[in-house]
Design an enzyme around this catalytic site. Structure first.
Site, short mmCIF file in Angstrom:
data_model
loop_
_atom_site.label_atom_id
_atom_site.label_comp_id
_atom_site.label_asym_id
_atom_site.label_seq_id
_atom_site.Cartn_x
_atom_site.Cartn_y
_atom_site.Cartn_z
N ASP A 197 44.73 84.03 25.41
CA ASP A 197 46.05 83.59 24.93
C ASP A 197 46.10 82.09 24.68
OD1 ASP A 197 47.23 86.15 25.04
OD2 ASP A 197 47.51 85.95 27.20
N ASP A 201 52.54 88.30 24.95
CA ASP A 201 51.39 89.14 25.28
C ASP A 201 51.86 90.32 26.12
OD1 ASP A 201 48.62 89.84 25.61
OD2 ASP A 201 48.73 88.98 27.62
N ASP A 259 49.12 84.90 29.50
CA ASP A 259 48.53 84.53 30.79
C ASP A 259 47.01 84.50 30.79
OD1 ASP A 259 48.04 87.31 30.65
OD2 ASP A 259 47.96 87.41 32.84
#
Length: 626
Positions: A521, A319, A517
């Site tokens: 996700d 990410d 995080d």
């Protein structure tokens, strides 16, 4: 410490005491029997040796019956056959030695596993119980479970931070070694977050609780440590299957040696050399040592299976916001209008923003503080939510906010200052005394260690790195190009990130690792072969579904964890190879009559000690670790 944890520890302690008693039940009769042999009383000595064998044999029968009930069979059967055969063949001394070696081997394994768990057990032991909360102008000691977001607590010198919170009144000096492995205390400024589990080594400070104790960093760590300690890795289960084959081979060799030689004592000698086997000792010790070593470096691997998968992944999907970047706006540039000083524009804007709780306002105040600017109290502040605010600072009319809002108040635009803005930047306009004064440019900067972390992962065997983000496509494109990634995509939904995981897996024989995080996700972390969450400041949902949690806000620890995992598996396989090889050599020697039963038992115990000590090497730093 949670009551459930205490109960488990007490149960473990009771089991350990019983095993010590079992060891004494084998040792004392052996000592008495040897003394009787020295006094020339072999018949009495034989009775003593048998007395040292029978209790261990009885416990072993119970353990094997329980394992068979659960559908498991292992090498404990060899110990049972050895002791029973020794008593049946009139070799009570050999049976007593096998009993001693079996009970002693279990204690050795328990000691090794306990040594490996030390770092993880220390985390549980340091869990805070109480907190000092401000209530109606007074201080009151309350259980940490009573803390709720918004509570203000006093963290005294030597106290453990009881819940995740924000430093309220003065900078704090915290020992974060239990979370990160760093021996050096960290200074945490006013307004910054402090994670539960850190220890205050400086002056007392106030903390505003952000998450309840049950939802805080340290509570999550304790829960995950418990799960890691209770899990069995695939390699351990594979060792159990190999153990069955070894059992058949050992019994076959023992029967064959007795039939060919006509000497049943050779069968006994073969069996005692094979009891117990390093195959079931080395693997769990090495893997638990790897978990402990990773925890010491601030990486919580939830179980041995995750450690095995972490060692082999060959693709990474990561990410952007909060992972490769800091996840919060930082002041990148001050563009002052002609005739204005950039520091004065920043000072006036930050002074006015002291009256706002907006995240950009807080970042602006912090940026002014880092530059050493002295802020003035604002007056007559009027804030229009989501648009901007205006007021008076040192007698000057100041307005700050979106360009359209500020332009309407200033009677001019900021077109000349808006040229060549960084990709994915946020712009805040400032007007002073009714005229455009400048632009404040904010960006979510890349982490300083992002490029180094990705380089270390590539050197460690990760061949494909992709960026999957829900952020704007142009921002993702800029990051992908800057870090020279293999693939990137922006504006992805949580399902879109899962699809990226599946696409990466098609070309990754070693599996896919996902690092993120946020709450969005969590599905991708669950879909990956190894999910890695940033537990230091990430969402609780991500930490719960992930296989690996970074307890420290540093990406470079992920490469270290991979190096630890690879080394742990390599040492486990090496220990098994050495142990099986030496055991097979000893069994062949016994089959040819070169080893007596007692000598075989002593040889096998020496082999067990060697392979366990070798497995414990995982606890020491290796290549790629600090």
């Amino acid at each position: 410490m949670p009551e459930a944890v205490e109960g488990r520890m007490e149960a473990t302690g009771g089991s350990a005491r019983n095993r010590y008693l079992l060891l004494l039940a084998a040792v004392l009769p052996l000592a008495v029997g040897l003394a009787l042999l020295g006094l020339g009383r072999p018949a009495a000595a034989a009775i003593a040796f048998a007395a040292g064998t029978v209790p261990v044999l009885a416990v072993l029968v119970f353990d094997i019956a329980r394992a068979l009930r659960d559908g498991r069979i292992g090498l404990d059967v060899l110990a049972l056959l050895s002791m029973a055969t020794a008593l049946g063949f009139g070799e009570p001394l050999a049976g007593n030695v096998v009993a001693l070696m079996y009970a002693g081997g279990q204690q050795l394994e328990r000691f090794a596993a306990g040594r490996a768990r030390r770092e993880m057990s220390a985390l549980v032991a340091r869990a805070p119980r109480d907190a000092v909360r401000h209530e109606d102008g007074a201080l009151r000691i309350v259980p940490v479970d009573c803390l709720m977001p918004g509570d203000r607590v006093l963290v005294r010198q030597g106290d453990t931070v009881p819940a995740d919170g924000r430093i309220a009144d003065r900078a704090a000096v915290l020992d974060v070694s239990s979370l990160t492995g760093e021996a050096r205390p960290a200074r945490v400024e006013i307004g910054a977050e402090a994670a539960s589990g850190a220890v205050n080594v400086g002056e007392a400070f106030d903390l505003v609780v952000l998450r309840s104790a049950a939802e805080s960093t340290y509570a999550g760590i304790v829960r995950m440590v418990e799960a890691a300690a209770a899990s069995r890795a695939p390699m351990v289960r594979l060792a159990d299957r190999y153990a069955l084959g070894f059992l058949v081979a050992a019994v076959g060799l023992a029967v064959g040696a007795a039939l060919v030689s006509g000497d049943p004592r050779r069968a006994l000698a073969v069996l005692v050399v094979a009891t117990p086997c390093p195959l079931i000792l080395a693997v769990p010790v090495a893997l638990m040592s790897g978990l402990s070593r990773a925890a010491r470096r601030g990486v919580l691997v939830k179980n041995g299976g995750a450690l095995e998968k972490l060692a082999s992944v060959s693709a990474l999907v990561i990410d952007k916001t909060g992972t490769l970047t800091h996840g919060r706006a930082g002041l990148e540039e001050v563009r002052a209008a002609p005739g204005m000083d950039s520091d004065e524009v920043l000072r006036l804007a930050a002074s006015l923003d002291q009256a706002s709780s907006h995240v950009i306002a807080q970042a602006l105040v912090q940026a002014a503080g880092r530059r050493g600017l002295v802020l003035s109290p604002p007056r007559d502040v009027v804030e229009e939510g989501g648009v901007g605010l205006r007021g008076t600072v040192d007698g000057r009319a100041v307005a700050i906010g979106g360009a359209r809002y500020v332009s309407a108040l200033a009677g001019g635009d900021f077109a000349e200052l808006r040229t060549a803005l960084p990709p994915a930047s946020a712009v805040v306009a400032v007007a002073v005394d009714g005229r455009p004064a400048g632009l404040l440019v904010f960006t979510d900067r890349l982490r300083d260690d992002a490029a180094d972390m990705l380089g270390a992962l590539r050197r460690g065997g990760v061949t494909h790195i992709a960026l999957a983000s829900g952020d704007r496509a142009e921002a993702v494109d800029a990051v992908g190009r800057q870090l020279a990634l293999d693939d990137w995509a922006g504006e992805l939904s949580p399902q879109g990130k899962v699809e990226r995981i599946l696409r990466a897996r098609a070309g990754a024989p070693g599996g896919v690792m996902m690092v993120g995080d946020g709450v969005n996700d969590a599905p991708a972390l669950a879909a990956a072969d190894v999910g890695v969450a940033l537990g230091a400041r990430g969402a609780a949902a991500s930490a719960e579904v992930a296989d690996v949690v970074l307890l420290v806000d540093r990406l470079d620890r992920l490469a270290e964890a991979m190096a630890i995992a690879r080394r742990a598996l390599a040492i486990a396989r090496q220990s098994v190879g050495w142990g099986i090889g030496l055991s097979m050599a000893g069994m062949l020697a016994a089959a040819f009559g070169l080893l007596e039963p007692v000598e075989g038992a002593l040889l096998q115990e020496a082999i067990d000690v060697v392979v366990i000590l070798n497995a414990l090497r995982v606890l020491m730093p290796g290549p790629g670790e600090r």
